[in-house]
Design a protein around this motif. Structure first.
Motif, PDB file in Angstrom:
ATOM      1  N   SER A  84      -1.519   5.440  11.341  1.00 57.09           N
ATOM      2  CA  SER A  84      -1.129   6.011  12.629  1.00 57.09           C
ATOM      3  C   SER A  84       0.363   6.354  12.592  1.00 57.09           C
ATOM      4  O   SER A  84       1.097   5.919  11.704  1.00 57.09           O
ATOM      5  N   ASP A  85       0.799   7.106  13.545  1.00 56.23           N
ATOM      6  CA  ASP A  85       2.223   7.470  13.626  1.00 56.23           C
ATOM      7  C   ASP A  85       3.091   6.235  13.845  1.00 56.23           C
ATOM      8  O   ASP A  85       4.202   6.154  13.321  1.00 56.23           O
ATOM      9  N   ALA A  86       2.572   5.266  14.618  1.00 58.63           N
ATOM     10  CA  ALA A  86       3.328   4.040  14.866  1.00 58.63           C
ATOM     11  C   ALA A  86       3.501   3.244  13.564  1.00 58.63           C
ATOM     12  O   ALA A  86       4.579   2.698  13.302  1.00 58.63           O
ATOM     13  N   ASP A  87       2.461   3.215  12.737  1.00 58.58           N
ATOM     14  CA  ASP A  87       2.558   2.502  11.456  1.00 58.58           C
ATOM     15  C   ASP A  87       3.575   3.168  10.540  1.00 58.58           C
ATOM     16  O   ASP A  87       4.351   2.493   9.867  1.00 58.58           O
ATOM     17  N   LEU A  88       3.562   4.482  10.497  1.00 58.52           N
ATOM     18  CA  LEU A  88       4.529   5.206   9.654  1.00 58.52           C
ATOM     19  C   LEU A  88       5.957   5.011  10.156  1.00 58.52           C
ATOM     20  O   LEU A  88       6.889   4.897   9.358  1.00 58.52           O
ATOM     21  N   VAL A 131      -7.179  -2.652   1.852  1.00 64.21           N
ATOM     22  CA  VAL A 131      -5.844  -2.191   2.242  1.00 64.21           C
ATOM     23  C   VAL A 131      -5.659  -0.707   1.902  1.00 64.21           C
ATOM     24  O   VAL A 131      -5.029   0.039   2.663  1.00 64.21           O
ATOM     25  N   THR A 132      -6.234  -0.258   0.781  1.00 62.33           N
ATOM     26  CA  THR A 132      -6.135   1.167   0.431  1.00 62.33           C
ATOM     27  C   THR A 132      -6.855   2.025   1.465  1.00 62.33           C
ATOM     28  O   THR A 132      -6.335   3.066   1.884  1.00 62.33           O
ATOM     29  N   ILE A 133      -8.030   1.604   1.880  1.00 61.79           N
ATOM     30  CA  ILE A 133      -8.763   2.357   2.908  1.00 61.79           C
ATOM     31  C   ILE A 133      -7.966   2.387   4.204  1.00 61.79           C
ATOM     32  O   ILE A 133      -7.888   3.430   4.869  1.00 61.79           O
ATOM     33  N   ALA A 134      -7.345   1.265   4.558  1.00 63.35           N
ATOM     34  CA  ALA A 134      -6.527   1.228   5.774  1.00 63.35           C
ATOM     35  C   ALA A 134      -5.305   2.140   5.637  1.00 63.35           C
ATOM     36  O   ALA A 134      -4.813   2.670   6.631  1.00 63.35           O
ATOM     37  N   GLY A 135      -4.815   2.323   4.420  1.00 59.53           N
ATOM     38  CA  GLY A 135      -3.627   3.144   4.211  1.00 59.53           C
ATOM     39  C   GLY A 135      -3.898   4.624   4.065  1.00 59.53           C
ATOM     40  O   GLY A 135      -2.957   5.420   4.014  1.00 59.53           O
ATOM     41  N   LEU A 136      -5.167   5.031   3.998  1.00 56.75           N
ATOM     42  CA  LEU A 136      -5.473   6.456   3.836  1.00 56.75           C
ATOM     43  C   LEU A 136      -5.150   7.274   5.087  1.00 56.75           C
ATOM     44  O   LEU A 136      -4.779   8.437   4.983  1.00 56.75           O
ATOM     45  N   SER A 137      -5.294   6.688   6.254  1.00 58.59           N
ATOM     46  CA  SER A 137      -4.998   7.427   7.484  1.00 58.59           C
ATOM     47  C   SER A 137      -4.185   6.539   8.436  1.00 58.59           C
ATOM     48  O   SER A 137      -4.714   6.025   9.413  1.00 58.59           O
ATOM     49  N   HIS A 152       4.002   5.212   3.217  1.00 59.41           N
ATOM     50  CA  HIS A 152       2.600   4.814   3.359  1.00 59.41           C
ATOM     51  C   HIS A 152       2.421   3.461   2.663  1.00 59.41           C
ATOM     52  O   HIS A 152       1.830   3.356   1.591  1.00 59.41           O
ATOM     53  N   ILE A 153       2.928   2.428   3.314  1.00 56.44           N
ATOM     54  CA  ILE A 153       3.020   1.106   2.697  1.00 56.44           C
ATOM     55  C   ILE A 153       1.652   0.506   2.399  1.00 56.44           C
ATOM     56  O   ILE A 153       1.458  -0.118   1.345  1.00 56.44           O
TER      57      ILE A 153
END
Length: 102
Positions: free
Chosen positions: A47-51, A39-45, A58-59
């Motif tokens: 997308s704009d839609a996720d933000l 999950v940390t790796i997924a949260g490093l970058s 950066h949940i």
């Protein structure tokens, strides 16, 4: 040292090893560390839609770091306070025949 004593000490050693091997803290800690890394790796970058969905937070990054911290807590706890094998039940003293104590 008698054969029986050697056998009993060997079984006690195996029981202690099994107690440490199947300690639930190891399983919980390991899973939280593995998922925390993912999950940390997924949260490093993100997308704009996720933000946008998370209102700018950066949940995934924060959740992954929290999961890592919790997993490491469980593993450190296990290391500092290792599990011990359950104590063998004490044998009840033998009663004399004909006694009515009980």
């Amino acid at each position: 040292m008698s054969d029986l004593h050697k056998e009993v000490s060997e079984l006690e050693r195996k029981s202690a090893t099994a107690a440490r091997l199947f300690d639930i803290r190891r399983i919980i800690g390991g899973l939280f560390v593995v998922y925390g890394v993912i999950v940390t790796i997924a949260g490093l970058s993100p997308s704009d839609a996720d933000l946008k969905k998370a209102e700018g937070v950066h949940i995934n990054l924060w959740t992954g770091l929290a999961m890592l911290a919790l997993g490491l807590f469980f593993l450190v706890w296990m290391k500092l306070r290792p599990a011990e094998a359950p104590a063998a039940p004490e044998a009840e003293p033998a009663r004399e025949p004909g006694s009515d104590a009980g």
